[in-house]
Design a protein around this motif. Sequence first.
Motif, PDB file in Angstrom:
ATOM      1  N   LYS A  45       0.485  -1.267   0.095  1.00  0.00           N
ATOM      2  CA  LYS A  45       0.125   0.226   0.379  1.00  0.00           C
ATOM      3  C   LYS A  45       0.839   1.005   0.268  1.00  0.00           C
ATOM      4  CE  LYS A  45      -3.789   2.259   2.808  1.00  0.00           C
ATOM      5  NZ  LYS A  45      -4.112   2.469   3.426  1.00  0.00           N
ATOM      6  N   VAL A  46       0.512   2.055  -1.122  1.00  0.00           N
ATOM      7  CA  VAL A  46       1.382   3.016  -1.193  1.00  0.00           C
ATOM      8  C   VAL A  46       0.873   4.560  -0.489  1.00  0.00           C
ATOM      9  CG1 VAL A  46       2.611   5.132  -2.529  1.00  0.00           C
ATOM     10  CG2 VAL A  46       2.504   2.847  -3.326  1.00  0.00           C
ATOM     11  N   ASP A  47       1.032   5.453   0.665  1.00  0.00           N
ATOM     12  CA  ASP A  47       0.076   6.425   1.381  1.00  0.00           C
ATOM     13  C   ASP A  47       0.220   7.713   0.119  1.00  0.00           C
ATOM     14  OD1 ASP A  47      -0.928   5.611   3.479  1.00  0.00           O
ATOM     15  OD2 ASP A  47       1.520   5.997   4.530  1.00  0.00           O
ATOM     16  N   ILE A  48      -0.776   8.321  -0.236  1.00  0.00           N
ATOM     17  CA  ILE A  48      -0.631   9.535  -0.979  1.00  0.00           C
ATOM     18  C   ILE A  48      -1.236  10.137  -0.200  1.00  0.00           C
ATOM     19  CG2 ILE A  48      -2.172  10.649  -3.479  1.00  0.00           C
ATOM     20  CD1 ILE A  48      -3.146   7.506  -4.329  1.00  0.00           C
ATOM     21  N   PRO A  49       0.014  11.482  -0.492  1.00  0.00           N
ATOM     22  CA  PRO A  49      -0.618  13.145   0.249  1.00  0.00           C
ATOM     23  C   PRO A  49      -1.625  13.275  -0.181  1.00  0.00           C
ATOM     24  CG  PRO A  49       1.470  12.710  -1.448  1.00  0.00           C
ATOM     25  CD  PRO A  49       0.771  11.654  -1.841  1.00  0.00           C
ATOM     26  N   LYS A  50      -2.194  14.027   0.877  1.00  0.00           N
ATOM     27  CA  LYS A  50      -3.144  14.522   0.871  1.00  0.00           C
ATOM     28  C   LYS A  50      -3.025  16.166   0.675  1.00  0.00           C
ATOM     29  CE  LYS A  50      -7.832  15.078   3.066  1.00  0.00           C
ATOM     30  NZ  LYS A  50      -8.717  15.052   4.234  1.00  0.00           N
ATOM     31  N   LEU A  51      -3.648  16.895  -0.424  1.00  0.00           N
ATOM     32  CA  LEU A  51      -3.530  18.234  -0.865  1.00  0.00           C
ATOM     33  C   LEU A  51      -4.833  19.310  -0.389  1.00  0.00           C
ATOM     34  CD1 LEU A  51      -1.566  20.031  -1.982  1.00  0.00           C
ATOM     35  CD2 LEU A  51      -2.762  19.507  -4.345  1.00  0.00           C
ATOM     36  N   VAL A  52      -4.443  19.847   0.547  1.00  0.00           N
ATOM     37  CA  VAL A  52      -5.941  20.825   0.646  1.00  0.00           C
ATOM     38  C   VAL A  52      -5.907  22.357   0.164  1.00  0.00           C
ATOM     39  CG1 VAL A  52      -7.059  21.706   3.217  1.00  0.00           C
ATOM     40  CG2 VAL A  52      -6.254  18.957   3.264  1.00  0.00           C
ATOM     41  N   ILE A  53      -6.896  22.727  -1.022  1.00  0.00           N
ATOM     42  CA  ILE A  53      -6.764  23.766  -1.611  1.00  0.00           C
ATOM     43  C   ILE A  53      -8.370  24.348  -0.955  1.00  0.00           C
ATOM     44  CG2 ILE A  53      -6.596  24.517  -3.742  1.00  0.00           C
ATOM     45  CD1 ILE A  53      -5.712  22.753  -5.130  1.00  0.00           C
ATOM     46  N   PHE A  54      -7.981  25.465  -0.549  1.00  0.00           N
ATOM     47  CA  PHE A  54      -8.734  26.735   0.161  1.00  0.00           C
ATOM     48  C   PHE A  54      -8.891  27.310  -1.823  1.00  0.00           C
ATOM     49  CE2 PHE A  54      -6.922  25.630   3.594  1.00  0.00           C
ATOM     50  CZ  PHE A  54      -7.802  25.493   4.665  1.00  0.00           C
TER      51      PHE A  54
ATOM     52  N   PHE B 130      -4.573  18.886 -12.937  1.00  0.00           N
ATOM     53  CA  PHE B 130      -3.344  18.205 -12.638  1.00  0.00           C
ATOM     54  C   PHE B 130      -2.834  17.782 -11.456  1.00  0.00           C
ATOM     55  CE2 PHE B 130       1.083  20.631 -11.663  1.00  0.00           C
ATOM     56  CZ  PHE B 130       1.402  20.512 -12.993  1.00  0.00           C
ATOM     57  N   PHE B 131      -3.657  17.766 -10.498  1.00  0.00           N
ATOM     58  CA  PHE B 131      -3.036  17.004  -9.106  1.00  0.00           C
ATOM     59  C   PHE B 131      -3.297  15.344  -9.564  1.00  0.00           C
ATOM     60  CE2 PHE B 131      -1.582  21.205  -8.314  1.00  0.00           C
ATOM     61  CZ  PHE B 131      -0.031  20.746  -8.244  1.00  0.00           C
ATOM     62  N   TYR B 132      -4.577  15.294 -10.023  1.00  0.00           N
ATOM     63  CA  TYR B 132      -5.822  14.347  -9.343  1.00  0.00           C
ATOM     64  C   TYR B 132      -5.033  12.682  -9.295  1.00  0.00           C
ATOM     65  CZ  TYR B 132      -5.445  12.129 -14.152  1.00  0.00           C
ATOM     66  OH  TYR B 132      -4.798  11.326 -15.165  1.00  0.00           O
ATOM     67  N   ASN B 133      -3.711  12.521  -9.915  1.00  0.00           N
ATOM     68  CA  ASN B 133      -2.886  11.720 -10.028  1.00  0.00           C
ATOM     69  C   ASN B 133      -1.921  11.371  -8.573  1.00  0.00           C
ATOM     70  OD1 ASN B 133      -1.169  12.727 -11.683  1.00  0.00           O
ATOM     71  ND2 ASN B 133      -1.100  10.945 -13.048  1.00  0.00           N
ATOM     72  N   LYS B 134      -1.318  12.373  -8.798  1.00  0.00           N
ATOM     73  CA  LYS B 134      -0.665  12.450  -7.368  1.00  0.00           C
ATOM     74  C   LYS B 134      -0.603  12.958  -6.071  1.00  0.00           C
ATOM     75  CE  LYS B 134       2.618  14.937 -10.678  1.00  0.00           C
ATOM     76  NZ  LYS B 134       3.067  15.377 -11.073  1.00  0.00           N
TER      77      LYS B 134
END
Length: 106
Positions: free
Chosen positions: A2-11, A24-28
């Motif tokens: 299992k690979v942890d995908i980092p969470k990106l929170v955008i305001f 742009f970021f959906y697969n990262k």
Amino acid sequence: MKVDIPKLVIFEENKDLMKVWEDFFYNKYKLCFINIKSDQNLNKLDCNNKTIFIFNSDIKTNFFDKFKDNKVLFLVDNKRNFKKEYYKNLKEKEFFLKPVSLNEID
């Protein structure tokens, strides 16, 4: 494995810009959007110290202590009087002048 995908929170409140971020970021990253002008409860936000935050909206300074151990990116207007002293307690922060290339952020 299992690979942890980092969470990106955008305001962000603009739905068209949200689509650009997603494209742009959906697969990262695991993406989460928050409308900073809404009544969303930031205390219930599921994040850890590896969560990355991008502020592309008007910023409320009363909750930055919650993110002091996270990487925080600010997209700022060059005309705006941006007061960096409000964010001095953030350990990992970067400021980008708008317009910004998403490649710079990545």
